[in-house]
Enzyme design. Sequence first.
Site, PDB file in Angstrom:
ATOM      1  CG  ASP A  30      -2.330   0.532   0.790  1.00 22.50           C
ATOM      2  OD1 ASP A  30      -2.443   1.756   0.621  1.00 22.50           O
ATOM      3  OD2 ASP A  30      -3.270  -0.267   0.633  1.00 22.50           O
ATOM      4  CB  ALA A  45      -8.645  -7.269  -9.679  1.00 23.00           C
ATOM      5  CB  SER A  52      -9.273   0.423  -0.917  1.00 25.55           C
ATOM      6  OG  SER A  52      -8.532   0.769  -2.032  1.00 25.55           O
ATOM      7  CG  HIS A 109      -5.154   3.846   0.350  1.00 27.98           C
ATOM      8  ND1 HIS A 109      -4.598   2.627   0.073  1.00 27.98           N
ATOM      9  CD2 HIS A 109      -6.396   3.826  -0.186  1.00 27.98           C
ATOM     10  CE1 HIS A 109      -5.455   1.883  -0.602  1.00 27.98           C
ATOM     11  NE2 HIS A 109      -6.560   2.587  -0.771  1.00 27.98           N
TER      12      HIS A 109
END
Length: 564
Positions: free
Chosen positions: A72, A232, A292, A114
């Site tokens: 991240d 993904a 997320s 984040h």
Amino acid sequence: KNLHFIKEVRPVTRYIRRKPVKKINAVSAILTKVNTDQEVYGNSYNQNDLINTIPLHNAGITGKGILIGVLDTGFNLEHESLENMNVVAEYDFINKDGETMNEPGQDIYSQDSHGTAVLSAVGGYFSGALIGAAYGADFAIAKTEDNSGEFAVEEDYWVAGIEWLDSLGADVVTSSLGYNLFSDKQYALADMDGQTTVTTIAAALAAEKGIVVVNSAGNEGNNSWRIITAPADADGILAVGAVNSNGEIANFSSRGPTADGRIKPDVVAPGVSVFSAYSGFYSLYSYPDGTSMAAPLVAGSAALILSAHPELVPDKVIAALKSTADRSGNPDNTYGWGLIDSYNAATYYGPVFSNTPGVSEIPGGLEITVNILSGSALNSNNTGVYYCIESSQSFNKAEFQDPVGDEYTALIPLTGSEDNVWFFLAAEDNSGQTTRYPGWNKTSSFRYNTSSDELVMPMRNERDLELETPDNFSLSQNYPNPFGYITKFAVDMLETAYLSIKIYNVLGQQVRSIFSGDLPAGSYLFDWNGINDMGIRVGSGVYFCRMTSRGYAKTIKMVFVNTR
């Protein structure tokens, strides 16, 4: 580009990418006290309740013994919900140092916001405010996303990060990052095919090596791109979509399918107003939206499953989560297999035990106390504590007494002369599924030292050393070898299982997919004629045939001589 072994050169350039987190509003932790669980979980109660982690937590299944890797933007470990987290390693791949928290003069103010939110959702803990899905796990954290701009090199940081986590022995990796749009070019929808982008290739390789890889599906559902973003689209990983508190899909959650027709996302989890740590202040929290925030909840669930069933390989963990999700009978490209159910996924392969049993020395021996959860009633004949003393290699059984709720107690008799006692827990449900935890022999069992009162629990990667490649498949060396026209290799399947056979070159690039799908038990003969997936004959050289099944893999080396 003129070197014969270089396939492609991609520029590192600026691009514009929709950030996975939709909004962050800092708030104080205000409790809604209704019952004991809600008093402990605070405003994180709903997100845990929706994915059904609370019964596992109450039984002592918290992810202990599992290493979760997080990729991240950075992490503020001084937040009250993270300061007691067991972080075993951290690295900043952007600035090449060991500090992932914001550093003055180096990072912009919001750099670690984040990552802090994501990390708290998967593993934070502050009683009365926030409980992460797998708060008992160990963590390795990697800073790979640069918030000062949008740079394609972040994809390379991501790949370096997951390679690093693999080297540390990560069991689960969670990533809430996605890549699709660039300033001077963009990935095409056709590139979301599971084998094009560098992060997708790396994610699939990590899954093949035994890591449960979890990635946010993306937040493109209400714009022109609409579908999932890389990585993904990788095969063998969990792409996670977002739902609201009513289990309804969030409009921003990316849809499927992949360019090659596979269903995505795989599962969904809460991703709207997920309560999480706010990096700017020690005791403030936020309610961010985005896939997320759904991904770390699923990663935490995967860690709970592995902590209760350490013998499982990634495809079985994924199968458990998909098979017990609320749309498993009718998956689609909006919800995938549906909203996950951590409890049912954990008990899918049989009974589960508290990660760490209670051990007390009492007159006559050791009293072992443990919680047992099961999807069906237990068979008492095959349920108990199996123990072995220092002077022996054989295990004896200590019966459980009548349980109080889910709590079971057994007595290991001792004479008083033993220094070490090894034991494991066993339970069988009425469907015939048996669990032995944490293993079945001395190396993979609990060890209790009577002198120091110390209970030693093997890490999962230590237990993995006891797991041999199963006998459910074999791949023979190809013949002839070297070959100029066609070569053959035999595969024996002793039980029905998923099988993948692919050809790679020396750079690790896929050349040809030979077979991918379920195969019943039997003997099979496959061949390769030196033609790649594009229908072009490859050049002379060394190639590798890699077979994977149920998380295990075998590779053979071949030499092709192009005589045409």
